[in-house]
Design a protein around this motif. Structure first.
Motif, PDB file in Angstrom:
ATOM      1  N   ASN A 106      38.624  11.613  60.597  1.00  0.00           N
ATOM      2  CA  ASN A 106      38.047  10.667  60.820  1.00  0.00           C
ATOM      3  C   ASN A 106      36.876  11.197  62.207  1.00  0.00           C
ATOM      4  N   LEU A 107      36.193  12.000  62.139  1.00  0.00           N
ATOM      5  CA  LEU A 107      35.419  12.124  63.628  1.00  0.00           C
ATOM      6  C   LEU A 107      34.777  11.410  64.509  1.00  0.00           C
ATOM      7  N   SER A 134      31.826  17.853  66.472  1.00  0.00           N
ATOM      8  CA  SER A 134      31.703  18.603  65.860  1.00  0.00           C
ATOM      9  C   SER A 134      31.186  19.807  65.939  1.00  0.00           C
ATOM     10  N   ARG A 135      30.296  19.693  67.455  1.00  0.00           N
ATOM     11  CA  ARG A 135      30.345  21.418  67.526  1.00  0.00           C
ATOM     12  C   ARG A 135      30.953  22.494  68.294  1.00  0.00           C
ATOM     13  N   PHE A 150      38.790  23.775  58.844  1.00  0.00           N
ATOM     14  CA  PHE A 150      39.753  22.305  58.281  1.00  0.00           C
ATOM     15  C   PHE A 150      38.555  22.965  56.991  1.00  0.00           C
ATOM     16  N   VAL A 151      38.763  21.805  55.617  1.00  0.00           N
ATOM     17  CA  VAL A 151      38.200  21.771  54.618  1.00  0.00           C
ATOM     18  C   VAL A 151      37.356  20.840  54.544  1.00  0.00           C
ATOM     19  N   ARG A 152      36.501  21.066  54.213  1.00  0.00           N
ATOM     20  CA  ARG A 152      34.490  20.675  54.286  1.00  0.00           C
ATOM     21  C   ARG A 152      34.494  19.627  52.988  1.00  0.00           C
ATOM     22  N   ARG A 199      31.745  16.546  56.395  1.00  0.00           N
ATOM     23  CA  ARG A 199      33.088  15.154  56.100  1.00  0.00           C
ATOM     24  C   ARG A 199      34.491  16.339  55.623  1.00  0.00           C
ATOM     25  N   LEU A 200      35.350  16.422  56.642  1.00  0.00           N
ATOM     26  CA  LEU A 200      36.036  16.559  57.108  1.00  0.00           C
ATOM     27  C   LEU A 200      37.514  16.309  56.314  1.00  0.00           C
ATOM     28  N   THR A 201      38.161  17.068  55.383  1.00  0.00           N
ATOM     29  CA  THR A 201      38.995  16.445  54.790  1.00  0.00           C
ATOM     30  C   THR A 201      40.572  16.949  54.626  1.00  0.00           C
TER      31      THR A 201
END
Length: 324
Positions: A18-19, A34-35, A49-51, A55-57
């Protein structure tokens, strides 16, 4: 590559990807997080990360391999800072102790009092929680020392040093039938029981004793600390099973305690530190104040033992004493 990038990756995994929460934890913006993550991925040449959309999941397979390295780098950076602080701020700093309610209430006060007398410039931060929460605080670098009865020896990244053996007592109102005649599991099982939550303060040994005797106790209430248990015993809800050290004849004059060490197996309080953490001088001194045989050389030797051998090779060092 910079530490902010590494922190962003670590916090993303800790905060369930959760960013928004990551940004709050790092006191920055979500686009900034994110950057940082994207720049590190570009530098490494892999996706961590899986996206799904933006969103990152989860972690990718390379991410699973890289994350422990990120953790070690950040831990070593913290160790470097603490080593410098030992010289720059000798005798001052902060000691973070995580303990269960029972340990914080009954075991820690004499050690905290004595430690403070010799280290007035060290501020103490006491956190309370379940054994699993204590382990997590240690693993995340948010506590220096953890103290609990359950769970700490189950984590290979921690060194869990046996400190004290202790037993349980049954607490009842005055003139209760259990005060007449020998205390047995069969007699105890005839009454409603109030005791600790599963996973706290030797509850596993209580459950094992009844199970081995093929008895089903009627547990009407469970709580995290002995003071709550004793309160409800006084109200007449049932008989209590608490750590023996939690009963004080003067303070608990409306109750009576019955020694139950013959019914339930002994319990062991452990003090844990993270195996890879740098421990400042005053941390070692607090550990020895809490359990006198745990001198610096004993702690350091244990930290270099294989994780699988640490508990089997060491016996508890003390028995509980009210005067400790």
């Amino acid at each position: 590559m910079n530490f902010q990038q590494l922190r962003s990756v670590r916090e993303a995994q800790r905060r369930g990807f959760n960013l928004t929460e990551v940004a709050q934890a790092l006191h920055t913006s979500q686009p900034g997080v994110s950057r940082q993550i994207r720049e590190l991925e570009e530098e490494l040449g892999i996706e961590l990360f899986v996206r799904v959309g933006k969103r990152l999941t989860g972690l990718t397979e390379p991410g699973e391999q890289v994350l422990p390295v990120v953790e070690r780098l950040l831990q070593e950076a913290e160790n470097l800072k603490r080593a410098a602080d030992d010289f720059a701020q000798a005798g001052s700093g902060r000691l973070r102790i995580a303990a269960t309610h029972s340990q914080a209430r009954y075991a820690l006060p004499p050690a905290v009092r004595d430690f403070r007398a010799h280290h007035p410039d060290v501020s103490l931060h006491l956190q309370q929680g379940s054994p699993q929460q204590i382990a997590r605080l240690l693993l995340d670098g948010e506590a220096d020392v953890g103290i609990a009865t359950e769970a700490l020896a189950q984590y290979p990244e921690l060194v869990a040093l046996p400190c004290y053996r202790w037993t349980h007592s049954v607490v009842v109102p005055p003139e209760h039938p259990l005060l007449d005649g020998p205390l047995t599991l069969a007699r105890l099982a005839q009454f409603p029981i109030i005791t600790y939550e599963p996973g706290y303060t030797g509850r596993s040994h209580i459950d094992e004793a009844f199970a081995n005797a093929q008895l089903q106790p009627h547990i009407v209430l469970s709580a995290m600390d002995a003071d709550v248990i004793k309160t409800y015993v006084e109200l007449g809800l049932g008989v209590g099973i608490v750590a023996a050290i939690a009963f004080d004849e003067e303070r608990d004059r409306h109750l009576r305690a019955i020694d139950a060490r013959h019914l339930f197996a002994d319990n062991m309080t452990r003090l844990a530190v993270r195996r890879s953490a740098y421990l400042r001088d005053y941390v070692y001194e607090f550990i020895q104040t809490f359990a006198s045989p745990l001198k610096r050389e004993v702690v350091d030797a244990a930290r270099h033992e294989p994780a699988a051998a640490q508990d089997a090779a060491r016996e508890p060092v003390l028995a509980w004493s009210k005067a400790a």
